[in-house]
Enzyme design. Sequence first.
Site, PDB file in Angstrom:
ATOM      1  N   TYR A 108     -21.653 -20.369  -4.941  1.00 15.54           N
ATOM      2  CA  TYR A 108     -21.782 -20.047  -3.874  1.00 15.54           C
ATOM      3  C   TYR A 108     -23.102 -20.247  -3.161  1.00 15.54           C
ATOM      4  O   TYR A 108     -23.293 -20.828  -1.940  1.00 15.54           O
ATOM      5  CB  TYR A 108     -21.331 -18.281  -3.531  1.00 15.54           C
ATOM      6  CG  TYR A 108     -19.860 -18.085  -3.773  1.00 15.54           C
ATOM      7  CD1 TYR A 108     -18.811 -18.394  -3.211  1.00 15.54           C
ATOM      8  CD2 TYR A 108     -19.607 -17.491  -5.078  1.00 15.54           C
ATOM      9  CE1 TYR A 108     -17.621 -18.114  -3.427  1.00 15.54           C
ATOM     10  CE2 TYR A 108     -18.409 -17.093  -5.676  1.00 15.54           C
ATOM     11  CZ  TYR A 108     -17.430 -17.381  -4.843  1.00 15.54           C
ATOM     12  OH  TYR A 108     -16.190 -17.145  -4.964  1.00 15.54           O
ATOM     13  N   ASN A 131     -10.197 -19.732   2.780  1.00 14.78           N
ATOM     14  CA  ASN A 131      -9.672 -20.987   2.737  1.00 14.78           C
ATOM     15  C   ASN A 131      -8.038 -21.077   2.900  1.00 14.78           C
ATOM     16  O   ASN A 131      -7.389 -20.312   2.013  1.00 14.78           O
ATOM     17  CB  ASN A 131     -10.163 -21.629   1.453  1.00 14.78           C
ATOM     18  CG  ASN A 131      -9.440 -22.890   1.325  1.00 14.78           C
ATOM     19  OD1 ASN A 131      -8.754 -23.768   2.328  1.00 14.78           O
ATOM     20  ND2 ASN A 131      -9.240 -23.548  -0.180  1.00 14.78           N
ATOM     21  N   CYS A 139     -11.285 -24.645  -3.281  1.00 13.19           N
ATOM     22  CA  CYS A 139     -12.217 -23.478  -3.201  1.00 13.19           C
ATOM     23  C   CYS A 139     -12.193 -22.667  -4.639  1.00 13.19           C
ATOM     24  O   CYS A 139     -13.283 -22.183  -5.108  1.00 13.19           O
ATOM     25  CB  CYS A 139     -11.366 -22.212  -2.456  1.00 13.19           C
ATOM     26  SG  CYS A 139      -9.936 -21.644  -2.669  1.00 13.19           S
ATOM     27  N   HIS A 140     -11.399 -23.398  -5.462  1.00  7.66           N
ATOM     28  CA  HIS A 140     -11.345 -23.114  -7.061  1.00  7.66           C
ATOM     29  C   HIS A 140     -12.688 -23.598  -7.752  1.00  7.66           C
ATOM     30  O   HIS A 140     -12.964 -23.283  -8.884  1.00  7.66           O
ATOM     31  CB  HIS A 140     -10.071 -23.433  -7.734  1.00  7.66           C
ATOM     32  CG  HIS A 140      -9.911 -24.749  -7.726  1.00  7.66           C
ATOM     33  ND1 HIS A 140      -9.280 -25.504  -6.578  1.00  7.66           N
ATOM     34  CD2 HIS A 140     -10.128 -25.937  -8.450  1.00  7.66           C
ATOM     35  CE1 HIS A 140      -9.055 -26.656  -6.722  1.00  7.66           C
ATOM     36  NE2 HIS A 140      -9.842 -27.175  -7.879  1.00  7.66           N
ATOM     37  N   GLU A 166      -8.934 -30.596 -14.063  1.00  8.18           N
ATOM     38  CA  GLU A 166      -9.558 -31.630 -13.369  1.00  8.18           C
ATOM     39  C   GLU A 166     -10.576 -32.278 -14.099  1.00  8.18           C
ATOM     40  O   GLU A 166     -10.792 -33.377 -14.225  1.00  8.18           O
ATOM     41  CB  GLU A 166     -10.408 -30.880 -11.989  1.00  8.18           C
ATOM     42  CG  GLU A 166      -9.236 -30.587 -10.919  1.00  8.18           C
ATOM     43  CD  GLU A 166      -9.945 -29.785  -9.777  1.00  8.18           C
ATOM     44  OE1 GLU A 166      -9.280 -29.532  -8.848  1.00  8.18           O
ATOM     45  OE2 GLU A 166     -11.173 -29.800  -9.902  1.00  8.18           O
TER      46      GLU A 166
END
Length: 173
Positions: A108, A131, A139-140, A166
């Site tokens: 963050y 979000n 946002c993950h 990912e």
Amino acid sequence: MTPRIHVSRFPSPIGPLSLATMDNQLVHLDFDDNEERMRTLQHRRYRHIQWSEQPGSAPRAIAEWLEAYFDGVLQPLPRSHIRLTGTDFQQRVWQGLIGIPAGEHRSYGALAEALGNPKAVRAVARANALNPVAILIPCHRVIGANGTLTGYAGGLERKAWLLNHEAANLKAV
């Protein structure tokens, strides 16, 4: 005229997704078990709305993007089919999230710094939590400063799955 939001479902390897559309644009994407959250957030954005279940109502470009994503292919984001409603600051945070490459993550604090406001860590975390379009607006990919997985409306197991997917599978086209 009262705005109408149509909800359709999309199967995913980590649970069914709810896709809420208005005027052929995605306004919310979340996991089915977060539907109450979806309705609450959208009622804040659009005071008087009508909801209807309408299979197949999500724009085809969104469904194709999700299909490719879960198959391990990262396509360009279909931005014209997404309607993000939020404050200017939230919009900046969400654009910052889009800028985090798949397979990577940021804290963050790092995201706040990248947005030019390193003291806005809590505000960035709040915007991240609000979000409306999970997965597409990633946002993950935001984690705690100490590298731990923190705060994800879909649950930390899903967040871990998305990050692992990912890192291991996604390749851009």
